[in-house]
Design a protein around this motif. Structure first.
Motif, PDB file in Angstrom:
ATOM      1  N   THR A  17     -94.314 -13.086 -32.084  1.00 19.18           N
ATOM      2  CA  THR A  17     -94.891 -12.552 -33.311  1.00 19.18           C
ATOM      3  C   THR A  17     -93.927 -11.546 -33.931  1.00 19.18           C
ATOM      4  O   THR A  17     -93.054 -10.993 -33.235  1.00 19.18           O
ATOM      5  N   PRO A  18     -94.066 -11.258 -35.218  1.00 23.31           N
ATOM      6  CA  PRO A  18     -93.222 -10.230 -35.829  1.00 23.31           C
ATOM      7  C   PRO A  18     -93.332  -8.884 -35.122  1.00 23.31           C
ATOM      8  O   PRO A  18     -92.312  -8.196 -34.934  1.00 23.31           O
ATOM      9  N   ASP A  19     -94.534  -8.504 -34.716  1.00 22.11           N
ATOM     10  CA  ASP A  19     -94.705  -7.213 -34.040  1.00 22.11           C
ATOM     11  C   ASP A  19     -94.001  -7.186 -32.688  1.00 22.11           C
ATOM     12  O   ASP A  19     -93.437  -6.155 -32.297  1.00 22.11           O
ATOM     13  N   GLU A  20     -94.015  -8.315 -31.978  1.00 28.46           N
ATOM     14  CA  GLU A  20     -93.297  -8.378 -30.703  1.00 28.46           C
ATOM     15  C   GLU A  20     -91.796  -8.259 -30.932  1.00 28.46           C
ATOM     16  O   GLU A  20     -91.093  -7.523 -30.213  1.00 28.46           O
ATOM     17  N   ALA A  21     -91.284  -8.962 -31.939  1.00 30.15           N
ATOM     18  CA  ALA A  21     -89.845  -8.905 -32.219  1.00 30.15           C
ATOM     19  C   ALA A  21     -89.419  -7.525 -32.686  1.00 30.15           C
ATOM     20  O   ALA A  21     -88.323  -7.052 -32.368  1.00 30.15           O
ATOM     21  N   ALA A  22     -90.280  -6.846 -33.430  1.00 24.06           N
ATOM     22  CA  ALA A  22     -89.942  -5.531 -33.978  1.00 24.06           C
ATOM     23  C   ALA A  22     -89.714  -4.486 -32.886  1.00 24.06           C
ATOM     24  O   ALA A  22     -89.073  -3.458 -33.125  1.00 24.06           O
ATOM     25  N   ARG A  23     -90.224  -4.754 -31.690  1.00 19.56           N
ATOM     26  CA  ARG A  23     -90.088  -3.779 -30.599  1.00 19.56           C
ATOM     27  C   ARG A  23     -88.652  -3.600 -30.129  1.00 19.56           C
ATOM     28  O   ARG A  23     -88.340  -2.618 -29.446  1.00 19.56           O
ATOM     29  N   MET A  43     -90.753  -9.583 -40.827  1.00 20.91           N
ATOM     30  CA  MET A  43     -90.128  -8.614 -39.923  1.00 20.91           C
ATOM     31  C   MET A  43     -90.008  -7.247 -40.570  1.00 20.91           C
ATOM     32  O   MET A  43     -90.168  -6.210 -39.891  1.00 20.91           O
ATOM     33  N   ASP A  44     -89.740  -7.206 -41.858  1.00 26.99           N
ATOM     34  CA  ASP A  44     -89.693  -5.929 -42.580  1.00 26.99           C
ATOM     35  C   ASP A  44     -91.016  -5.187 -42.431  1.00 26.99           C
ATOM     36  O   ASP A  44     -91.048  -3.995 -42.094  1.00 26.99           O
ATOM     37  N   ALA A  45     -92.107  -5.893 -42.673  1.00 29.99           N
ATOM     38  CA  ALA A  45     -93.437  -5.267 -42.568  1.00 29.99           C
ATOM     39  C   ALA A  45     -93.721  -4.812 -41.142  1.00 29.99           C
ATOM     40  O   ALA A  45     -94.301  -3.738 -40.914  1.00 29.99           O
ATOM     41  N   ALA A  48     -91.711  -1.711 -40.357  1.00 34.97           N
ATOM     42  CA  ALA A  48     -92.299  -0.590 -41.098  1.00 34.97           C
ATOM     43  C   ALA A  48     -93.541  -0.051 -40.398  1.00 34.97           C
ATOM     44  O   ALA A  48     -93.814   1.164 -40.432  1.00 34.97           O
ATOM     45  N   ARG A  49     -94.305  -0.929 -39.745  1.00 34.60           N
ATOM     46  CA  ARG A  49     -95.498  -0.469 -39.018  1.00 34.60           C
ATOM     47  C   ARG A  49     -95.139   0.406 -37.830  1.00 34.60           C
ATOM     48  O   ARG A  49     -95.990   1.147 -37.325  1.00 34.60           O
ATOM     49  N   ARG A  50     -93.885   0.360 -37.390  1.00 31.10           N
ATOM     50  CA  ARG A  50     -93.425   1.198 -36.274  1.00 31.10           C
ATOM     51  C   ARG A  50     -92.788   2.500 -36.767  1.00 31.10           C
ATOM     52  O   ARG A  50     -92.160   3.215 -35.982  1.00 31.10           O
ATOM     53  N   LYS A  51     -92.949   2.810 -38.011  1.00 28.59           N
ATOM     54  CA  LYS A  51     -92.272   3.952 -38.628  1.00 28.59           C
ATOM     55  C   LYS A  51     -92.362   5.220 -37.781  1.00 28.59           C
ATOM     56  O   LYS A  51     -91.347   5.877 -37.520  1.00 28.59           O
ATOM     57  N   ASP A  52     -93.542   5.569 -37.361  1.00 25.25           N
ATOM     58  CA  ASP A  52     -93.733   6.843 -36.657  1.00 25.25           C
ATOM     59  C   ASP A  52     -93.062   6.872 -35.290  1.00 25.25           C
ATOM     60  O   ASP A  52     -92.867   7.951 -34.716  1.00 25.25           O
ATOM     61  N   GLU A  53     -92.679   5.716 -34.763  1.00 28.93           N
ATOM     62  CA  GLU A  53     -92.010   5.655 -33.461  1.00 28.93           C
ATOM     63  C   GLU A  53     -90.492   5.713 -33.593  1.00 28.93           C
ATOM     64  O   GLU A  53     -89.792   5.869 -32.585  1.00 28.93           O
ATOM     65  N   MET A  70     -90.010  -1.048 -45.223  1.00 27.87           N
ATOM     66  CA  MET A  70     -89.388   0.045 -44.474  1.00 27.87           C
ATOM     67  C   MET A  70     -89.022   1.198 -45.400  1.00 27.87           C
ATOM     68  O   MET A  70     -89.154   2.366 -45.045  1.00 27.87           O
ATOM     69  N   VAL A  71     -88.558   0.856 -46.588  1.00 29.71           N
ATOM     70  CA  VAL A  71     -88.149   1.878 -47.551  1.00 29.71           C
ATOM     71  C   VAL A  71     -89.362   2.518 -48.211  1.00 29.71           C
ATOM     72  O   VAL A  71     -89.476   3.744 -48.289  1.00 29.71           O
ATOM     73  N   GLU A  72     -90.283   1.691 -48.675  1.00 28.63           N
ATOM     74  CA  GLU A  72     -91.442   2.197 -49.413  1.00 28.63           C
ATOM     75  C   GLU A  72     -92.346   3.058 -48.529  1.00 28.63           C
ATOM     76  O   GLU A  72     -93.028   3.959 -49.031  1.00 28.63           O
ATOM     77  N   SER A  73     -92.348   2.802 -47.226  1.00 31.77           N
ATOM     78  CA  SER A  73     -93.217   3.564 -46.316  1.00 31.77           C
ATOM     79  C   SER A  73     -92.636   4.903 -45.914  1.00 31.77           C
ATOM     80  O   SER A  73     -93.305   5.706 -45.257  1.00 31.77           O
TER      81      SER A  73
END
Length: 449
Positions: A17-23, A43-45, A48-53, A70-73
């Motif tokens: 999944t995109p979230d798995e790859a984003a890790r 993948m961009d989204a 971006a959901r991992r911003k705080d990490e 990633m930029v807008e967030s």
């Protein structure tokens, strides 16, 4: 028909999944998100959901037309720092907001930058679905894709079901064995990049360019209303047997093809093939290049290489600029210190046209524009305005064309350049340009007024 090898098991093993790859993205990493139709929105989204990490993730991309999450967030740029090789209209607005930094480059050398100098921790791009032989196609975004992916520590491919498979001559695919992770999901249609309608002045410029072309020429067009005007005029002209060798394929070429002007049968290299590095335009354009043996993609290191173009007779390069000074310095990418676009391949093709037998390079601009205060401003100036970036040095200036005609600056002294350029400036500014030239010591008594 028997398939030599079944790659389905390897595909399933690498699919996530995109979230798995984003890790896999870590703080401080350099990541690449490709360009244009290869922008990996899923993948961009997810990243971006991992911003705080994450902190200080540096991102490279270019010619991206949709919001980058990633930029807008992250308006403070504490988490993601975006950088672009060439600005789209959207990325220009990001720069205006302080959310993007420009990276100067010479396009033909971009792959070399990656190979020799740059760090890529994670490279992500959209590709076509895999074929039975285990290959994914770079489609409309060959450009420097292979060089980026080869340099990356981790390669993540996002499969975009809308991308057309495009035949190629070099580096147009990547095999699943060279990929670490694969992501799937639903995507919006590809970017539909429309050129604005040409003005009356731009049509006059196009008329001059077309009148100075010959049957059998091979074309390179930039993007925008002016190249669009040239394409429209060629489609209605008597020119025949034209070829395509270009960095960017746009709808102007399709217009010429539909009018029967493109045959590629006079090309002295890649005969019968239209060659391009990246494609941006309408769905009709993307449908035209889908599995079309007559339209092939190569990396920019090939398309924009002067040693390659030198093998093409009668190569004609047509590009826009923003302003020119009386010495022949050309600004095509900034207004003062405000970045507008980028160097792109303009410098590459100025050099390339000069080494093509019968080659010509046209840099085109309207003689004036109206500013926000309603005042008419000359685009031909005594010197470049403070902050204007020199895209093309005066030593490489060739034809400069406005709606008042075209002049060839090759081999001209400073006073000859001043005289020629003033002759194609807007009449309202010619006297003050002459006065400035006299003050600068580049006007002599024999110059025509």
């Amino acid at each position: 028909m028997a398939i030599p090898f079944d790659y389905s098991a390897e595909y399933k093993r690498k699919l996530c999944t995109p979230d798995e790859a984003a890790r896999v993205v870590k703080s401080g990493d350099w990541i690449d998100i490709s360009m244009g139709g290869a922008f990996p929105s899923l993948m961009d989204a997810a990243i971006a959901r991992r911003k705080d990490e994450l902190r200080g993730v540096k991102v490279r991309g270019y010619l991206i037309f949709q919001p980058i999450q990633m930029v807008e967030s992250d308006p403070t740029r504490e988490h993601f720092i975006y950088n672009s090789w060439h600005l789209s209209g959207y990325e220009r607005k990001l720069c205006d907001r302080g959310l993007c930094n420009f990276i100067p480059m010479v396009f033909r050398n971009l792959g070399w930058y990656y190979t020799q100098f740059l760090t890529v921790n994670v490279a992500i791009m959209c590709v076509t679905p895999m074929n039975e032989h285990g290959y994914f196609n770079f489609s409309v975004s060959n450009a420097s894709a292979r060089a980026v992916l080869d340099k990356a520590d981790i390669v993540i491919l996002e499969v975009n079901e809308n991308l057309p498979w495009v035949y190629g001559g070099q580096d147009e695919c990547i095999h699943i064995s060279d990929v670490n992770m694969i992501v799937e999901g639903e995507h919006s249609p590809l970017p539909n990049v429309k050129s604005p309608a040409a003005s009356e002045a731009e049509m006059k410029i196009a008329e001059f360019v077309v009148q100075n072309m010959a049957d059998g020429s091979t074309l390179q067009l930039g993007i925008g209303s002016l190249p669009n005007a040239v394409g429209q005029m060629i489609a209605k002209s008597d020119l025949r047997d034209l070829g395509i060798h270009t960095e960017m394929l746009c709808d102007s070429y399709l217009d010429m093809y539909k009018a029967g002007k493109i045959t590629n049968n006079k090309k002295t290299l890649d005969r019968y093939k239209s060659v391009f590095g990246l494609a941006l335009g309408s769905q009709d354009l993307y449908d035209w290049i889908r599995e079309n043996p007559g339209v092939v993609t190569y990396p920019i290191s090939y398309c924009n290489n002067a040693s390659v173009v030198s093998q093409l007779d009668n190569f004609v390069s047509i590009n826009n600029c923003i302003s020119v000074d009386l010495y022949g310095q050309i600004c095509a990418e900034s207004s003062g210190i405000r970045q507008i676009s980028g160097t792109g391949g303009q410098l590459d093709f100025l050099e390339a046209a000069a080494v093509s037998r019968g080659g010509k390079a046209f840099i085109c601009l309207t003689s004036s524009f109206t500013n926000k205060q309603g005042e008419m401003v000359s685009r031909i100036n005594p010197t470049l305005v403070t902050g204007d970036v020199v895209t093309d040095p005066r030593s490489l200036a060739y034809y400069i064309v406005t709606e008042y005609g075209g002049v060839n600056l090759v081999g001209c002294s400073t006073w000859e350049r001043a005289e020629k350029l003033i002759s194609v400036a807007h009449p309202a500014f010619r006297e003050e340009l002459i006065a400035a030239a006299e003050k600068q010591g580049i006007w002599i008594r024999s110059n025509r007024r």
